[in-house]
Design a protein around this motif. Structure first.
Motif, short mmCIF file in Angstrom:
data_model
loop_
_atom_site.label_atom_id
_atom_site.label_comp_id
_atom_site.label_asym_id
_atom_site.label_seq_id
_atom_site.Cartn_x
_atom_site.Cartn_y
_atom_site.Cartn_z
N GLU A 1 0.83 -1.20 0.00
CA GLU A 1 0.00 0.00 0.00
C GLU A 1 0.87 1.25 0.00
N THR B 1 -2.76 4.32 -3.06
CA THR B 1 -3.50 3.09 -3.34
C THR B 1 -4.10 2.55 -2.05
N LYS B 2 -5.35 2.14 -2.15
CA LYS B 2 -6.02 1.51 -1.03
C LYS B 2 -6.49 0.15 -1.51
N PRO B 3 -6.35 -0.85 -0.68
CA PRO B 3 -6.84 -2.16 -1.10
C PRO B 3 -8.38 -2.13 -1.21
N SER B 4 -8.90 -2.88 -2.14
CA SER B 4 -10.35 -2.95 -2.32
C SER B 4 -10.96 -3.80 -1.21
N GLU C 1 -9.97 -7.36 -1.78
CA GLU C 1 -8.60 -7.67 -1.33
C GLU C 1 -8.53 -7.78 0.18
N LEU C 2 -9.19 -6.87 0.88
CA LEU C 2 -9.18 -6.91 2.34
C LEU C 2 -9.90 -8.15 2.85
N ARG D 1 -7.57 -10.99 2.62
CA ARG D 1 -6.56 -10.94 3.68
C ARG D 1 -7.13 -11.42 5.01
N ARG E 1 -10.94 -1.55 8.06
CA ARG E 1 -10.57 -1.08 6.72
C ARG E 1 -11.49 -1.68 5.66
N TRP E 2 -11.89 -2.95 5.85
CA TRP E 2 -12.82 -3.59 4.93
C TRP E 2 -14.17 -2.87 4.97
#
Length: 56
Positions: free
Chosen positions: A3, A7-10, A13-14, A17, A43-44
């Motif tokens: 990151e 850019t932020k993970p979608s 993606e979260l 993880r 974050r998700w």
């Protein structure tokens, strides 16, 4: 992908993880893993809200 501020993970993606963390831990989180889980979860949730706002 690492990151960066740009850019932020979608949410997808979260979510992956989070799933990977649960698989690695066998469903029993240590204190450190629990903290990581809580961070990933928040974050998700933010990513999901952002997706909803974007779609509207």
């Amino acid at each position: 992908m690492p990151e960066t501020p740009d850019t932020k993970p979608s949410a997808v993606e979260l979510n992956q993880r989070i799933r990977d963390l649960m698989l690695r831990s066998g469903g029993r989180l240590s204190g450190q893993q629990r903290a990581e889980y809580q961070l990933l979860l928040s974050r998700w949730a933010a990513a999901v809200r952002e997706d909803i706002v974007t779609a509207a």
